[in-house]
Design a protein around this motif. Structure first.
Motif, PDB file in Angstrom:
ATOM      1  N   LEU A  58       0.822  -1.209   0.000  1.00  0.00           N
ATOM      2  CA  LEU A  58       0.000   0.000   0.000  1.00  0.00           C
ATOM      3  C   LEU A  58       0.853   1.255   0.000  1.00  0.00           C
ATOM      4  O   LEU A  58       0.468   2.287  -0.594  1.00  0.00           O
ATOM      5  N   ALA A  63      -2.472   4.064  -4.862  1.00  0.00           N
ATOM      6  CA  ALA A  63      -3.789   3.726  -5.410  1.00  0.00           C
ATOM      7  C   ALA A  63      -4.203   2.294  -5.080  1.00  0.00           C
ATOM      8  O   ALA A  63      -5.353   1.907  -5.331  1.00  0.00           O
ATOM      9  N   GLU A  65      -5.513  -0.984  -3.143  1.00  0.00           N
ATOM     10  CA  GLU A  65      -6.554  -1.151  -2.137  1.00  0.00           C
ATOM     11  C   GLU A  65      -6.625  -2.609  -1.695  1.00  0.00           C
ATOM     12  O   GLU A  65      -6.167  -3.508  -2.390  1.00  0.00           O
ATOM     13  N   PHE A  80      -4.593   3.438   6.562  1.00  0.00           N
ATOM     14  CA  PHE A  80      -4.875   3.615   5.136  1.00  0.00           C
ATOM     15  C   PHE A  80      -6.368   3.906   4.934  1.00  0.00           C
ATOM     16  O   PHE A  80      -7.104   3.108   4.370  1.00  0.00           O
ATOM     17  N   ARG A  83      -8.980   2.955   1.889  1.00  0.00           N
ATOM     18  CA  ARG A  83      -8.336   1.996   0.988  1.00  0.00           C
ATOM     19  C   ARG A  83      -8.487   0.551   1.446  1.00  0.00           C
ATOM     20  O   ARG A  83      -8.057  -0.364   0.743  1.00  0.00           O
ATOM     21  N   HIS A  85     -11.282  -2.247   2.577  1.00  0.00           N
ATOM     22  CA  HIS A  85     -12.720  -2.485   2.483  1.00  0.00           C
ATOM     23  C   HIS A  85     -13.080  -3.793   3.189  1.00  0.00           C
ATOM     24  O   HIS A  85     -12.460  -4.836   2.950  1.00  0.00           O
TER      25      HIS A  85
END
Length: 211
Positions: A58, A63, A65, A80, A83, A85
């Protein structure tokens, strides 16, 4: 889609110039997650989840994720924001251009005295590839390429063979094999290949195949 086997349970998928990495844990290469546009983690055990490897990936790509279950996400979300989920059984999402469906809820039983943790599997691009993590989860749709957890403290070869029979993939590639010695591999290859009912294949770490 290009599939590259990394050590143990880690797999890299590449399509249209984008890279998705699954389970870059502590038994996998130090740079297993570096260069990934998206990372999926099935559960919190250290051979599947290594915080240092994920942080390196990361930090290398602002960008990049991660999609994972709550027990892993909560260890990374603060560092983060936006980023990482959290997902669970039945969820669907798109990661780095790959369509992903989440299947499963619990880790396989290691021993009745050991509490079961959560575990999810990921079905990629409508069944092109399925990675179950540490469980023998059967998706509710056909699977072309099954990433097969071939040897673990929580399974035996009879269960592995029956799992292949139940999923009925076109092909099964070994994963979760870091503890399987070279002496034992021909036995597993012969029995799973003869009894599973699907093409049984094995890639050495770093080798690739088109799926």
């Amino acid at each position: 889609m290009k599939l590259t086997k990394k050590s143990h349970a880690c797999v890299r998928l590449e399509k249209d110039g984008r890279t998705l990495v699954l389970d870059p844990g502590g038994f996998s290469e130090q740079d297993a997650a570096v260069g990934a546009n998206a990372i999926l983690v099935t559960h919190e055990h250290p051979d599947h989840f290594d915080e240092g490897r994920l942080r390196a990936a990361l930090e290398a790509d602002p960008a990049a994720e991660i999609w994972t279950l709550k027990s892993v996400a909560e260890q990374l979300t603060a560092a983060f924001p936006g980023r990482v989920h959290t997902v669970g059984h039945g969820d669907t999402f798109t990661a780095a251009g790959f369509d992903v469906q989440v299947h499963g809820e619990l880790h396989a039983v290691i021993h009745p005295d050991i509490p079961r943790i959560t575990n999810v599997g990921y079905l990629i691009d409508g069944g092109r590839v399925f990675h179950p993590g540490d469980a023998l989860t059967v998706p509710d749709q056909p699977v072309e390429t099954l990433m097969l957890p071939v040897m673990a403290p929580w399974n035996k070869i009879a269960e592995v063979i029956d799992y292949v029979r139940e999923v009925k993939p076109q092909r099964a590639y070994d994963i979760h094999d870091a503890l399987l010695t070279d002496l034992a591999r021909p036995i597993y290859d012969r029995q799973i290949g003869a009894l599973g009912g699907s093409e049984h294949l094995r890639l050495a770490p770093g080798d690739s195949a088109d799926v």
